[in-house]
Enzyme design. Structure first.
Site, short mmCIF file in Angstrom:
data_model
loop_
_atom_site.label_atom_id
_atom_site.label_comp_id
_atom_site.label_asym_id
_atom_site.label_seq_id
_atom_site.Cartn_x
_atom_site.Cartn_y
_atom_site.Cartn_z
CE1 TYR A 41 -3.68 2.42 1.09
CE2 TYR A 41 -1.91 3.82 1.88
CZ TYR A 41 -3.19 3.67 1.56
OH TYR A 41 -3.71 4.98 1.42
CD GLU A 92 -5.85 4.23 -1.06
OE1 GLU A 92 -6.08 4.61 0.08
OE2 GLU A 92 -6.64 3.68 -1.72
#
Ligand code: GDP
Ligand code: MN
Length: 392
Positions: free
Chosen positions: A105, A193
């Site tokens: 992530y 993101e």
């Protein structure tokens, strides 16, 4: 403003980051044609992904693999028939499927408290970050990049080491992390993101692995969109929350909160003060709403619709300081709005400043509860919201 994955990937690709080639389709036949091109280009499998402005598409069945053009068509038909978290899927993205070894992530976001660009990375990619934050907060590594200097090389390495990377992968990671910060800066994004940032096999490289961005989520700062007409054109108004859309189209700043007292105020500072006073009086605000300066009665009526669309609203507090905004215009708008609405909730109105006297006459004749001071208005609103006045 949220943009779809397909467009977010384009921002990443334009910044030179590793993103698999993808195309989009709005019909199963279009998805099949796109898949055919990928298979003839050598793909062993393709991934088909719902383009909706929410996360968690994977879990909702909106991300699937297909091994033939026929299968791609069937899978696309299934996904295009889905509704994910209330949003119908109108478009799918088709890309060559990656063989994922691990998922990372990585995100860059504007962080007001550190006044910089906060980078967050976690070796537990794939999962939604809120889940990681709740279950194993220590797994999230953070560094703050200076908004002007960008991400410095040592900071990028610190982030990469923090999630256990080294060698070739670490180098690639640093390039991608710095890229996300550049994108945040150049497109005025408040969030960029990548989840998953996937580790995939790369036999040609030392170490045999490389990183690719398999998903991208970007939200742009609405206030900066004027500077980016090419990004503003990506707005998908049909996929926006209808209430947020009406507020935006009316020029009303609206942020939903989870209390029970709907607030209609002019001016951002006064709106914040109003929320504070409602809280101090023992209540809990249902929203922040700034109707702006010089609001006419139609805008007031729209604000009322927006507030009442929230079923949690048990009472409304109207707090207007008339400068450019004329009190009697607001009063007329309130009366008109009340006559139109199908749900009636108690209301308390405080209007001071320009044409306050005319406003008071209209409101009294219309049978509205009024208040002279803001403290009094807040107390009355809390009382009117009754048992529902506490947080729901
Ligand atoms: P989200 O659930 O909305 O965040 O959508 P993602 O794009 O992140 O996809 C969800 C999951 O699908 C990922 O975490 C992966 O596990 C899987 N996935 C996405 N793209 C691929 C791919 O190219 N190949 C494989 N094998 N899995 C993929
Ligand atoms: Mn994802």
């Amino acid at each position: 403003m949220k943009i779809h994955e397909a467009e977010a990937r384009q921002l990443l690709a334009d910044a030179g980051l590793a993103v698999p080639d993808a195309s989009t389709a709005t019909t199963p036949a279009g998805a099949r044609a796109a898949a055919e091109r990928l298979f003839s280009g050598g793909a062993a499998q393709v991934v088909i992904k719902a383009q909706v402005l929410v996360g968690g598409r994977g879990k909702a069945g909106g991300v699937k693999l297909a091994a033939t053009p026929q299968e791609a068509e069937q899978v696309a038909a299934g996904i295009l028939a889905l509704e994910i978290k209330g949003l119908p899927v109108r478009r799918v993205l088709i890309a060559p499927a990656a063989t994922i070894l691990r998922e990372i992530y990585l995100a860059a976001l504007i962080d007001r408290s550190s006044r910089g660009v906060l980078l967050m990375a976690s070796a537990a990619g794939g999962m939604e970050i809120e889940e990681v934050a709740a279950k194993s907060p220590e797994a999230i590594v953070r560094v703050v990049a200076h908004p002007h200097a960008g991400l410095l090389p040592y900071q990028a390495r610190q982030l990469g080491f923090g999630i256990g990377l080294s060698g070739e992968l670490l180098k690639q990671f640093c390039v991608i992390a710095a890229g996300l910060v550049r994108i945040a800066r150049s497109s005025d994004a408040d969030l960029v993101e990548v989840n998953p940032l996937a580790v995939v096999p790369a036999p040609e490289l030392p170490g045999g692995e490389r990183l690719v961005c398999l998903d991208a989520k970007v939200t742009l700062d609405d206030s900066a969109l004027d500077r980016h007409p090419e990004l503003a054109a990506w707005r998908d108004a049909d996929s926006e929350d209808p209430i947020d859309r009406e507020a935006r189209e009316q020029g009303i700043a609206y942020i939903r909160l989870d209390g029970s007292i709907g607030c209609m105020v002019n001016g951002a500072g006064l709106a914040m003060t109003t929320l504070d006073l409602v809280t101090q009086a023992g209540g809990s605000p249902a929203n922040f709403l700034d109707i702006g300066g010089g609001a006419r009665s139609e805008k007031v009526a729209a604000a009322m619709r927006i507030i009442l669309a929230d079923p949690g609203v048990k009472a409304i507090l109207v707090n207007i300081f008339g400068g450019i905004t004329r009190g009697d215009e607001v009063a007329k708008g309130l009366i008109a709005a009340r006559d139109q609405q199908d749900r009636v909730v108690p209301m308390v109105v405080r209007i001071v400043g320009t044409n306050a006297k005319e406003a008071a006459e209209l409101l009294t004749a219309g049978g509205f509860e009024t208040a002279a001071s803001l403290d009094e208005a807040a107390e009355k609103a809390v009382a009117l919201a009754g048992a529902g006045g506490a947080a729901r």
